[in-house]
Enzyme design. Structure first.
Site, PDB file in Angstrom:
ATOM      1  N   GLY A 127      60.967  66.173  64.957  1.00 25.74           N
ATOM      2  CA  GLY A 127      60.600  67.575  64.914  1.00 25.74           C
ATOM      3  C   GLY A 127      59.838  68.011  66.154  1.00 25.74           C
ATOM      4  N   ALA A 128      59.061  69.074  66.011  1.00 25.73           N
ATOM      5  CA  ALA A 128      58.360  69.673  67.146  1.00 25.73           C
ATOM      6  C   ALA A 128      57.476  68.673  67.889  1.00 25.73           C
ATOM      7  CB  ALA A 128      57.528  70.860  66.663  1.00 25.73           C
ATOM      8  N   ALA A 129      56.898  67.719  67.177  1.00 24.88           N
ATOM      9  CA  ALA A 129      56.022  66.723  67.811  1.00 24.88           C
ATOM     10  C   ALA A 129      56.773  65.841  68.805  1.00 24.88           C
ATOM     11  CB  ALA A 129      55.343  65.866  66.753  1.00 24.88           C
TER      12      ALA A 129
ATOM     13  N   THR B 272      51.133  64.253  61.348  1.00 25.12           N
ATOM     14  CA  THR B 272      52.423  64.461  60.714  1.00 25.12           C
ATOM     15  C   THR B 272      52.441  63.627  59.437  1.00 25.12           C
ATOM     16  OG1 THR B 272      54.829  64.505  61.079  1.00 25.12           O
ATOM     17  CG2 THR B 272      53.611  62.649  62.061  1.00 25.12           C
ATOM     18  N   TYR B 273      53.611  63.296  58.944  1.00 21.88           N
ATOM     19  CA  TYR B 273      53.712  62.438  57.768  1.00 21.88           C
ATOM     20  C   TYR B 273      54.729  61.343  58.040  1.00 21.88           C
ATOM     21  CZ  TYR B 273      57.874  65.237  56.766  1.00 21.88           C
ATOM     22  OH  TYR B 273      59.087  65.869  56.860  1.00 21.88           O
TER      23      TYR B 273
ATOM     24  N   SER C  21      58.053  64.745  60.969  1.00 25.20           N
ATOM     25  CA  SER C  21      57.603  63.424  60.528  1.00 25.20           C
ATOM     26  C   SER C  21      57.635  62.382  61.633  1.00 25.20           C
ATOM     27  CB  SER C  21      58.422  62.910  59.336  1.00 25.20           C
ATOM     28  OG  SER C  21      59.736  62.574  59.760  1.00 25.20           O
TER      29      SER C  21
END
Length: 134
Positions: free
Chosen positions: A73-75, A57-58, A25
């Site tokens: 996260g991964a981002a 993403t959100y 997110s």
């Protein structure tokens, strides 16, 4: 016919954090989410002005008035703190509605405080313009 239209945008926000070990997110200051009409768990596109990366993403709400813009996260591997990003959400609507549609555009300062909400002007130069070096 349906059209996919820009619903809202937070323009040139400054990334305040990147948390690789969070589950995903983008955390956004609740004041900015409300100004841009973005709700928790809504899909958003992130465009990094600094390095050119783009991802989806959100949104999750961050502390009101904090200026937080944290990629989780991964981002988190795609951004760095202090990068400038554009956060955008889209909506599908019927053609007749799309013709009259005006997105919510939120412009912020370098601390992610809202400066104004207004229409975007095509080709408009900003005070933060990037000057390309050869």
């Amino acid at each position: 016919m349906d059209r996919k239209m820009l619903k809202s945008k937070i323009h040139r926000a400054t990334v305040t954090g990147a948390d690789l070990h969070y589950e995903g997110s983008i955390t956004i200051d609740l004041d900015l989410m409300e100004a841009a009409d973005i709700i928790p768990y809504e899909a958003v596109c992130i465009w990094d002005v600094t390095n050119g990366s783009r991802f989806e993403t959100y949104a999750i709400e961050g502390e009101r008035g904090s200026g937080v813009i944290c990629i989780n996260g991964a981002a988190a591997r795609l951004v760095a703190p202090q990068d400038l990003v554009i956060i955008a959400s889209f909506v599908n609507m019927e053609n007749a509605e799309a013709i009259a549609h005006e997105p919510k555009l939120v412009f912020v300062d370098d601390k992610n405080r809202m400066l104004e909400s207004r229409k975007e002007v095509a080709g408009q130069a900003t005070l933060k313009s990037v000057h390309w070096k050869n």
